[in-house]
Motif scaffolding. Sequence first.
Motif, PDB file in Angstrom:
ATOM      1  N   UNK A   1      48.494  57.530  61.422  1.00  0.00           N
ATOM      2  CA  UNK A   1      47.475  58.619  60.796  1.00  0.00           C
ATOM      3  C   UNK A   1      46.384  59.135  61.756  1.00  0.00           C
ATOM      4  N   UNK A   2      46.159  60.055  61.886  1.00  0.00           N
ATOM      5  CA  UNK A   2      45.344  60.969  62.728  1.00  0.00           C
ATOM      6  C   UNK A   2      43.673  61.594  62.535  1.00  0.00           C
TER       7      UNK A   2
ATOM      8  N   UNK B   1      45.977  69.602  61.649  1.00  0.00           N
ATOM      9  CA  UNK B   1      46.674  69.031  59.986  1.00  0.00           C
ATOM     10  C   UNK B   1      48.059  70.194  60.743  1.00  0.00           C
ATOM     11  N   UNK B   2      48.039  70.687  61.112  1.00  0.00           N
ATOM     12  CA  UNK B   2      49.560  71.336  60.668  1.00  0.00           C
ATOM     13  C   UNK B   2      50.769  70.201  61.813  1.00  0.00           C
TER      14      UNK B   2
ATOM     15  N   UNK C   1      56.572  58.748  61.396  1.00  0.00           N
ATOM     16  CA  UNK C   1      55.632  59.991  60.653  1.00  0.00           C
ATOM     17  C   UNK C   1      54.484  60.097  61.566  1.00  0.00           C
ATOM     18  N   UNK C   2      53.811  61.327  61.456  1.00  0.00           N
ATOM     19  CA  UNK C   2      52.551  61.151  61.612  1.00  0.00           C
ATOM     20  C   UNK C   2      51.883  62.591  60.762  1.00  0.00           C
ATOM     21  N   UNK C   3      50.762  61.904  60.540  1.00  0.00           N
ATOM     22  CA  UNK C   3      49.851  62.326  59.189  1.00  0.00           C
ATOM     23  C   UNK C   3      48.596  63.154  60.136  1.00  0.00           C
ATOM     24  N   UNK C   4      47.953  64.435  60.447  1.00  0.00           N
ATOM     25  CA  UNK C   4      46.933  64.279  60.834  1.00  0.00           C
ATOM     26  C   UNK C   4      46.341  64.833  59.631  1.00  0.00           C
TER      27      UNK C   4
END
Length: 119
Positions: A10-11, A86-87, A114-117
Amino acid sequence: VQLQASGGGLAQPGGSLRLFCAASGSIFSINAMYWYRQAPGKQRELVAGIISGGNTMYSDSVKGRFTISRANAKNTVFLQMNNLKPEDTAVYYCNLDTVNELGYGMNYWGKGTQVTVSS
């Protein structure tokens, strides 16, 4: 041949993450290593690639923000992701394009990370 990807998480928007992918097993010759991503409800898309000579390519959506590189071990590839948006949220996959001893092309996928912004 196995690909092990890590480094997702998460970033916050504007933040950074670094993805890591290591290839192991019987690899004769590597043509290129790539990062793809797939967001929910969307098709998998090519994000960045690096060929054996060191040349790199990027999708327009990440150009100037992401940097792909290979470690001296050559079987390891990194994806430095800066100024995340976010995209950019997606599952990121490592892909390996090789040639075996008989000259046949072989292609391998790693499990995604998984990368979540999000703020």
